[in-house]
Design a protein around this motif. Structure first.
Motif, PDB file in Angstrom:
ATOM      1  N   LEU A  54       0.865  -1.178   0.000  1.00 35.23           N
ATOM      2  CA  LEU A  54       0.000   0.000   0.000  1.00 35.23           C
ATOM      3  C   LEU A  54       0.900   1.225   0.000  1.00 35.23           C
ATOM      4  O   LEU A  54       1.697   1.415   0.931  1.00 35.23           O
ATOM      5  N   ILE A  55       0.791   2.050  -1.058  1.00 34.03           N
ATOM      6  CA  ILE A  55       1.709   3.184  -1.202  1.00 34.03           C
ATOM      7  C   ILE A  55       1.004   4.532  -1.075  1.00 34.03           C
ATOM      8  O   ILE A  55       1.666   5.565  -1.158  1.00 34.03           O
ATOM      9  N   GLY A  56      -0.311   4.524  -0.870  1.00 29.99           N
ATOM     10  CA  GLY A  56      -0.999   5.786  -0.738  1.00 29.99           C
ATOM     11  C   GLY A  56      -2.498   5.617  -0.685  1.00 29.99           C
ATOM     12  O   GLY A  56      -3.015   4.511  -0.494  1.00 29.99           O
ATOM     13  N   TRP A  57      -3.207   6.706  -0.871  1.00 31.74           N
ATOM     14  CA  TRP A  57      -4.664   6.687  -0.809  1.00 31.74           C
ATOM     15  C   TRP A  57      -5.222   7.891  -1.552  1.00 31.74           C
ATOM     16  O   TRP A  57      -4.492   8.788  -1.982  1.00 31.74           O
ATOM     17  N   GLY A  58      -6.542   7.905  -1.701  1.00 32.88           N
ATOM     18  CA  GLY A  58      -7.203   9.013  -2.364  1.00 32.88           C
ATOM     19  C   GLY A  58      -8.707   8.846  -2.338  1.00 32.88           C
ATOM     20  O   GLY A  58      -9.243   8.004  -1.599  1.00 32.88           O
ATOM     21  N   VAL A  59      -9.380   9.625  -3.153  1.00 37.86           N
ATOM     22  CA  VAL A  59     -10.842   9.588  -3.242  1.00 37.86           C
ATOM     23  C   VAL A  59     -11.216   9.733  -4.712  1.00 37.86           C
ATOM     24  O   VAL A  59     -10.669  10.601  -5.415  1.00 37.86           O
ATOM     25  N   GLU A  60     -12.120   8.892  -5.195  1.00 33.51           N
ATOM     26  CA  GLU A  60     -12.615   8.998  -6.566  1.00 33.51           C
ATOM     27  C   GLU A  60     -14.138   9.005  -6.541  1.00 33.51           C
ATOM     28  O   GLU A  60     -14.750   8.045  -6.064  1.00 33.51           O
ATOM     29  N   ASN A  61     -14.708  10.070  -7.043  1.00 30.10           N
ATOM     30  CA  ASN A  61     -16.175  10.215  -7.063  1.00 30.10           C
ATOM     31  C   ASN A  61     -16.787   9.981  -5.688  1.00 30.10           C
ATOM     32  O   ASN A  61     -17.818   9.321  -5.546  1.00 30.10           O
ATOM     33  N   GLY A  62     -16.128  10.497  -4.682  1.00 31.66           N
ATOM     34  CA  GLY A  62     -16.611  10.365  -3.320  1.00 31.66           C
ATOM     35  C   GLY A  62     -16.286   9.043  -2.646  1.00 31.66           C
ATOM     36  O   GLY A  62     -16.658   8.834  -1.489  1.00 31.66           O
ATOM     37  N   VAL A  63     -15.588   8.143  -3.363  1.00 30.88           N
ATOM     38  CA  VAL A  63     -15.266   6.814  -2.822  1.00 30.88           C
ATOM     39  C   VAL A  63     -13.799   6.783  -2.373  1.00 30.88           C
ATOM     40  O   VAL A  63     -12.897   6.961  -3.192  1.00 30.88           O
ATOM     41  N   PRO A  64     -13.528   6.571  -1.080  1.00 31.03           N
ATOM     42  CA  PRO A  64     -12.147   6.532  -0.597  1.00 31.03           C
ATOM     43  C   PRO A  64     -11.463   5.222  -0.973  1.00 31.03           C
ATOM     44  O   PRO A  64     -12.097   4.167  -0.993  1.00 31.03           O
ATOM     45  N   TYR A  65     -10.173   5.284  -1.268  1.00 35.23           N
ATOM     46  CA  TYR A  65      -9.455   4.074  -1.680  1.00 35.23           C
ATOM     47  C   TYR A  65      -8.019   4.064  -1.172  1.00 35.23           C
ATOM     48  O   TYR A  65      -7.449   5.108  -0.847  1.00 35.23           O
ATOM     49  N   TRP A  66      -7.471   2.858  -1.123  1.00 36.39           N
ATOM     50  CA  TRP A  66      -6.045   2.648  -0.948  1.00 36.39           C
ATOM     51  C   TRP A  66      -5.432   2.431  -2.324  1.00 36.39           C
ATOM     52  O   TRP A  66      -6.028   1.758  -3.177  1.00 36.39           O
ATOM     53  N   LEU A  67      -4.230   2.951  -2.551  1.00 32.00           N
ATOM     54  CA  LEU A  67      -3.482   2.717  -3.782  1.00 32.00           C
ATOM     55  C   LEU A  67      -2.477   1.609  -3.511  1.00 32.00           C
ATOM     56  O   LEU A  67      -1.646   1.720  -2.606  1.00 32.00           O
ATOM     57  N   ALA A  68      -2.560   0.527  -4.288  1.00 32.70           N
ATOM     58  CA  ALA A  68      -1.755  -0.668  -4.013  1.00 32.70           C
ATOM     59  C   ALA A  68      -0.953  -1.105  -5.224  1.00 32.70           C
ATOM     60  O   ALA A  68      -1.346  -0.891  -6.374  1.00 32.70           O
ATOM     61  N   VAL A  69       0.190  -1.744  -4.948  1.00 37.59           N
ATOM     62  CA  VAL A  69       1.067  -2.301  -5.975  1.00 37.59           C
ATOM     63  C   VAL A  69       0.961  -3.816  -5.919  1.00 37.59           C
ATOM     64  O   VAL A  69       1.247  -4.428  -4.881  1.00 37.59           O
ATOM     65  N   ASN A  70       0.554  -4.419  -7.024  1.00 39.25           N
ATOM     66  CA  ASN A  70       0.458  -5.872  -7.112  1.00 39.25           C
ATOM     67  C   ASN A  70       1.703  -6.419  -7.810  1.00 39.25           C
ATOM     68  O   ASN A  70       2.554  -5.648  -8.274  1.00 39.25           O
ATOM     69  N   SER A  71       1.812  -7.732  -7.923  1.00 33.88           N
ATOM     70  CA  SER A  71       2.974  -8.352  -8.591  1.00 33.88           C
ATOM     71  C   SER A  71       2.514  -9.346  -9.654  1.00 33.88           C
ATOM     72  O   SER A  71       3.091 -10.414  -9.818  1.00 33.88           O
ATOM     73  N   TRP A  72       1.446  -8.968 -10.390  1.00 32.42           N
ATOM     74  CA  TRP A  72       0.920  -9.806 -11.472  1.00 32.42           C
ATOM     75  C   TRP A  72       1.275  -9.235 -12.831  1.00 32.42           C
ATOM     76  O   TRP A  72       0.607  -9.479 -13.798  1.00 32.42           O
ATOM     77  N   ASN A  73       2.282  -8.438 -12.913  1.00 29.40           N
ATOM     78  CA  ASN A  73       2.847  -7.740 -14.067  1.00 29.40           C
ATOM     79  C   ASN A  73       1.993  -6.545 -14.490  1.00 29.40           C
ATOM     80  O   ASN A  73       0.890  -6.334 -13.983  1.00 29.40           O
ATOM     81  N   GLU A  74       2.508  -5.762 -15.425  1.00 31.60           N
ATOM     82  CA  GLU A  74       1.883  -4.502 -15.813  1.00 31.60           C
ATOM     83  C   GLU A  74       0.640  -4.676 -16.676  1.00 31.60           C
ATOM     84  O   GLU A  74      -0.071  -3.697 -16.942  1.00 31.60           O
ATOM     85  N   ASN A  75       0.365  -5.871 -17.158  1.00 30.02           N
ATOM     86  CA  ASN A  75      -0.816  -6.098 -17.991  1.00 30.02           C
ATOM     87  C   ASN A  75      -2.088  -6.288 -17.177  1.00 30.02           C
ATOM     88  O   ASN A  75      -3.180  -6.343 -17.742  1.00 30.02           O
ATOM     89  N   TRP A  76      -1.945  -6.404 -15.864  1.00 29.49           N
ATOM     90  CA  TRP A  76      -3.109  -6.625 -14.997  1.00 29.49           C
ATOM     91  C   TRP A  76      -3.521  -5.309 -14.354  1.00 29.49           C
ATOM     92  O   TRP A  76      -2.690  -4.481 -13.955  1.00 29.49           O
ATOM     93  N   GLY A  77      -4.834  -5.112 -14.212  1.00 25.49           N
ATOM     94  CA  GLY A  77      -5.344  -3.966 -13.478  1.00 25.49           C
ATOM     95  C   GLY A  77      -4.957  -2.638 -14.095  1.00 25.49           C
ATOM     96  O   GLY A  77      -4.928  -2.477 -15.322  1.00 25.49           O
ATOM     97  N   GLU A  78      -4.649  -1.664 -13.259  1.00 26.45           N
ATOM     98  CA  GLU A  78      -4.242  -0.332 -13.719  1.00 26.45           C
ATOM     99  C   GLU A  78      -2.724  -0.310 -13.892  1.00 26.45           C
ATOM    100  O   GLU A  78      -1.990   0.237 -13.082  1.00 26.45           O
ATOM    101  N   ASN A  79      -2.261  -0.983 -14.956  1.00 22.55           N
ATOM    102  CA  ASN A  79      -0.826  -1.097 -15.251  1.00 22.55           C
ATOM    103  C   ASN A  79      -0.048  -1.712 -14.084  1.00 22.55           C
ATOM    104  O   ASN A  79       1.079  -1.312 -13.776  1.00 22.55           O
TER     105      ASN A  79
END
Length: 332
Positions: A282-307
């Motif tokens: 977990l490297i950070g957090w934020g809010v999108e359209n009123g929805v709070p979130y954690w920003l996370a780094v996965n290890s399934w390569n750059e083709n998965w999820g949001e790069n």
């Protein structure tokens, strides 16, 4: 080579929707379309070939149960200043000299190594941060996976907390990505094209060898990196304060079938069976359209999820991501 055979028992289906007599395959277009029809906080898409075996996908997300952990977990409690916690925070921006280390996306291949990458990735981030960017290195996930007595399960899973215990008591050597000469023991499981079920085979971890790879000029014992005792930070504001103060943290979370289909947005479980657990930074957090979130780094390569990254609902312990986040301070 260590070839471990095991049976993964998938728990009984507990979904948030009733599909009737037949439940769509969890990698199917039907399930993708169903999720997107709910207009939830995230978008589903295809990350894996539908012919990818259940065995493979279970190998990718299989962190061993919390009940097997043998060591106590001290809790760190920060003095929290709520006004000092921003709406948005990204460790890459807070420590720009370490951004390439913090934001590096790894590829665990067809191997249950997410727990190891979450641990060594977070430790590597903190080495950079606490050295004022004078030390930038990758720690060896393969060394942790194979040489820790308590979490040495090869490619069949591991214990995130035991990885931190091993770092704090024994140490972990350096090692970069597959196919590189980075460090003492680079990762030895080749990357996996999740879109191609024919080329994405099952990975097997080597035996523990406390010697640097051939061609390395490093000595194993002198290359070991250790840290102060690890600790847990619990609650949303404690996690935020810890990340702001000391850098990214590692956390395990429950993986349901729909997580494999995550493409973008703020993930929260919509449907699907529970597989087991995964781990991420977990490297950070934020809010999108009123929805709070954690920003996370996965290890399934750059083709998965949001790069290679994902965002997950914050503040409600979604998939138990806020249950037991781990951190520690490196030694120099």
């Amino acid at each position: 080579m260590k070839i471990l055979f095991f049976i993964i028992v998938v728990l009984a289906t507990t979904t948030t929707v009733n599909f009737g007599k037949s439940t769509p395959h969890f990698l199917s277009d039907d399930l993708i379309n169903f999720i997107n029809s709910k207009n939830t906080t995230w978008k589903a898409g295809r990350n894996f070939n539908i012919n990818t075996s259940d065995f493979l996908t279970k190998r990718i997300s299989n962190i061993l149960p919390r009940k097997e952990i043998k060591h106590t977990l001290p809790t760190k409690i920060h003095s929290v200043d709520l006004e000092a916690i921003p709406e948005f925070f990204d460790a890459r921006e807070a420590w720009p000299e370490c951004a390439s280390v913090i934001g590096d996306i790894k590829d665990q291949g067809a191997c249950v190594a997410g727990w190891a990458f979450a641990a060594v990735g977070t430790i590597g981030d903190r080495i950079c941060i606490h050295s004022n960017a004078t030390i930038q290195m990758n720690l060896s996930a393969i060394d942790l996976m194979t040489c820790s007595n308590e979490c040495n399960y090869g490619c069949t899973g591991g214990l995130l907390v035991e990885g931190w215990y091993y770092w704090s008591t024994v140490g972990i050597v350096t090692g970069g990505k597959y196919g590189t000469n980075d460090g003492c023991k680079p990762y030895s499981i080749e990357p996996c094209d999740h879109y191609d079920s024919e080329t994405c085979g099952i990975g097997y971890a080597p035996d523990c060898v406390k010697v640097c790879d051939e061609g390395s000029s490093l000595e194993y014992e002198s290359d070991l990196k250790t840290g102060a005792p690890y600790y847990v930070v619990q609650s949303e504001v404690q996690m935020q304060t810890e990340i702001m103060t000391n850098g990214p943290i590692a956390s395990s979370f429950k993986v349901y079938e729909d997580f494999f289909l995550y493409e973008s947005g703020v993930y929260q479980q919509v449907t699907g069976r529970y597989f087991r657990r995964e781990a991420a930074k977990l490297i950070g957090w934020g809010v999108e359209n009123g929805v709070p979130y954690w920003l996370a780094v996965n290890s399934w390569n750059e083709n998965w999820g949001e790069n290679g990254y994902f965002r997950i609902l914050r503040g409600s312990n979604e998939c138990e991501i806020e249950t037991e986040p781990l951190a520690g301070i490196p030694k120099f």
